[in-house]
Enzyme design. Structure first.
Site, short mmCIF file in Angstrom:
data_model
loop_
_atom_site.label_atom_id
_atom_site.label_comp_id
_atom_site.label_asym_id
_atom_site.label_seq_id
_atom_site.Cartn_x
_atom_site.Cartn_y
_atom_site.Cartn_z
N ASP A 124 0.81 -1.22 0.00
CA ASP A 124 0.00 0.00 0.00
C ASP A 124 0.84 1.28 0.00
OD1 ASP A 124 -2.57 -1.15 -0.04
OD2 ASP A 124 -2.41 -1.65 2.07
N ASP A 184 -6.30 -3.98 -6.50
CA ASP A 184 -6.00 -2.66 -5.93
C ASP A 184 -4.55 -2.25 -6.18
OD1 ASP A 184 -7.75 -4.47 -4.61
OD2 ASP A 184 -7.97 -3.17 -2.88
N1 GLY Z 1 -7.34 -1.28 -1.10
C1 GLY Z 1 -8.31 -1.77 -0.21
C2 GLY Z 1 -9.70 -1.53 -0.63
O1 GLY Z 1 -9.98 -1.11 -1.73
O2 GLY Z 1 -10.57 -1.78 0.19
#
Ligand code: GLY
Length: 407
Positions: A124, A184
């Protein structure tokens, strides 16, 4: 007609003109609201921090994330994947207003998450550092920010698995997944492309491009909807299984996942100009916007296959992201540009008219009705919905004024 009569009719006509409502400026109106609401949010953050300190709590929250199911304010520490979005919103406020108040607030909230530059335990990094320091660097050219971003990008590459051709997303549940990669993760590639542009080091470009290609091959179904998680064998690089962890079920199309893909491939096309990424983005857009599950206001339900549509929560965060991607996508296909822009404008209009939080309410979040996942944060405000909403507004304004949606 003599001169006097002519002037009189002009006055009458102009009088009538002033009665005609002017076309509403959704960008200005939304930023005016956001400015007032975010000042309220900052006050909420301050009082939450003061309360924790008075209670002797060891918690170190830095930014708002959501409203909990019990109605309480959910703040997060710097390690949370959402910690960069609030600083990012403050940078967007500064970008729009050029007011130093917002710059100072953005700098302060951004500084709070600097420790994440060495956190190698998560993919992330891009969400955290590019939304905060990345916007800060773009707007100020502060050399310290550049250093922090370069360190962050280098750490992110340590998660790249050459056998798989992807950056590993999650480390948790290692009994369940060997090398989980989530859709993501496409968003975190933007930090790597930035690092390539700044340093000229092609390692960043190659890792990002390999990741995007592997994801294109393995995450998508024939209709261009995507799974959420693909788990890879670390030794052979082969796919072990495909799932949709946060969505309705493994074969469903989780709305935010589709939006991450749309934004991700649009961004990859911007950075590489590889036609395969453009066609992927357009195919994803086509899946999303021709889905019978898409409501008229284009604010998607939280999962395109949720069983009780229309009685399912929406996901405003997915809608905000889609609008961002579509403004940019409209630059890359002249024929489809009006269509893509119309979809994006519909989303932005819907959000600003019908999804806005009350002024000085909801802890200062801007928009209501987002959904984090099947099991949590359902139908609540989410900080990243607000962040991408402000980004979409800036992109719209820039596209209309300068013909480019690239900030
Ligand atoms: N990246 C985590 C979500 O979209 O919940």
């Amino acid at each position: 007609m003599n001169l006097k009569a002519g002037l009189l009719s002009l006055v009458v006509v102009c009088g009538a003109c002033s009665q005609v409502p002017q076309k509403e400026d959704v960008v200005k109106d939304s930023f005016d609201f956001a400015g007032r609401q975010l000042k309220y949010a900052i006050a909420q953050v301050d009082s939450a921090k003061t309360k924790l300190a008075e209670e002797g709590s060891q918690k170190k929250p830095v930014s708002p994330r959501a409203i909990e199911d019990d109605g309480s304010f959910k703040m997060v520490a710097s390690r949370d994947w959402t910690s960069g979005f609030f600083p990012g919103e403050l940078w967007y406020m500064y970008e729009y207003t050029q007011d130093d108040y917002w710059k100072e607030q953005a700098q302060a909230f951004t500084a709070n998450i600097e420790d994440q530059k060495t956190n190698s335990g998560t993919h992330d990094m891009g969400f955290k550092m590019y939304c905060s320091f990345g916007n800060g660097y773009r707007l100020t050219k502060d050399a310290t920010y550049k250093d922090i971003l370069m360190q962050s990008a280098a750490i992110l590459t340590s998660r790249y698995k050459p056998t798989v051709g992807c950056i590993r997303s999650w480390d948790h549940n290692s009994d369940k997944w060997q090398c989980p990669v989530i859709i993501d993760n496409m968003m975190n590639l933007e930090l790597l492309y930035w690092a390539f542009r700044e340093s000229g080091d092609s390692t960043y470009y190659n890792i990002a491009t390999n990741h995007a290609r592997t994801t294109m091959k393995n995450h998508f179904r024939a209709d261009y909807s995507s799974y959420h998680v693909v788990d890879y064998d670390t030794l052979t690089g082969s796919v072990l299984h495909r799932q949709t962890h946060q969505g309705y079920n493994d074969e469903s199309a989780w709305a935010r996942g589709q939006a991450w893909g749309l934004y991700g491939y649009t961004m990859c096309y911007r950075e590489t100009k590889l036609p395969e990424f453009l066609s992927q983005a357009e195919n994803i857009a086509n899946y999303i916007f021709t889905s019978p599950a898409m409501p008229e206001d284009l604010v998607a339900y939280w999962d395109f296959n949720a069983p009780n549509i229309p009685d399912e929560p929406r996901d405003v965060s997915a809608a905000s992201l889609m609008a961002c991607a579509l403004y940019e996508l409209s630059m890359y296909n002249a024929e489809k540009a009006p269509l893509y822009k119309r979809w994006a404008d519909t989303i932005v209009d819907s959000l600003s008219k019908n999804y806005r939080a009350p002024l000085n309410g909801d802890y200062g979040f801007l928009l209501l009705h987002s959904t984090g996942a099947r099991t949590f944060e359902r139908d609540v405000p989410l900080v990243y919905a607000d962040y991408y909403f402000l980004e979409a507004l800036l992109k719209k304004a820039k596209l209309e004024k300068e013909g480019t949606a690239i900030l």
